[in-house]
Design a protein around this motif. Sequence first.
Motif: not given
Length: 71
Positions: A14-36
């Motif tokens: 995926i593009d780097p900006d989308k990845k960074a946003l996804f990781e930030e949103l996961c962190a806000r939900d206290d979840q890892t990207p893998s969990q999501v």
Amino acid sequence: MGVEQRTARLTVLIDPDKKALFEELCARDDQTPSQVVRRLIRDYIEQKLGQPWTPGQTAATVLGRRRGRGG
């Protein structure tokens, strides 16, 4: 729901900006990207099958059973 025992790697590009946003949103939900991603995949499988999926069910057992019903 049972606990999954094995893991397999899935590489997604995926593009780097989308990845960074996804990781930030996961962190806000206290979840890892893998969990999501695992939850998204499980939800997709259950949506397509029209039934709950449990660990241990393989494509052959689930899809074979569906074909046997005329599907």
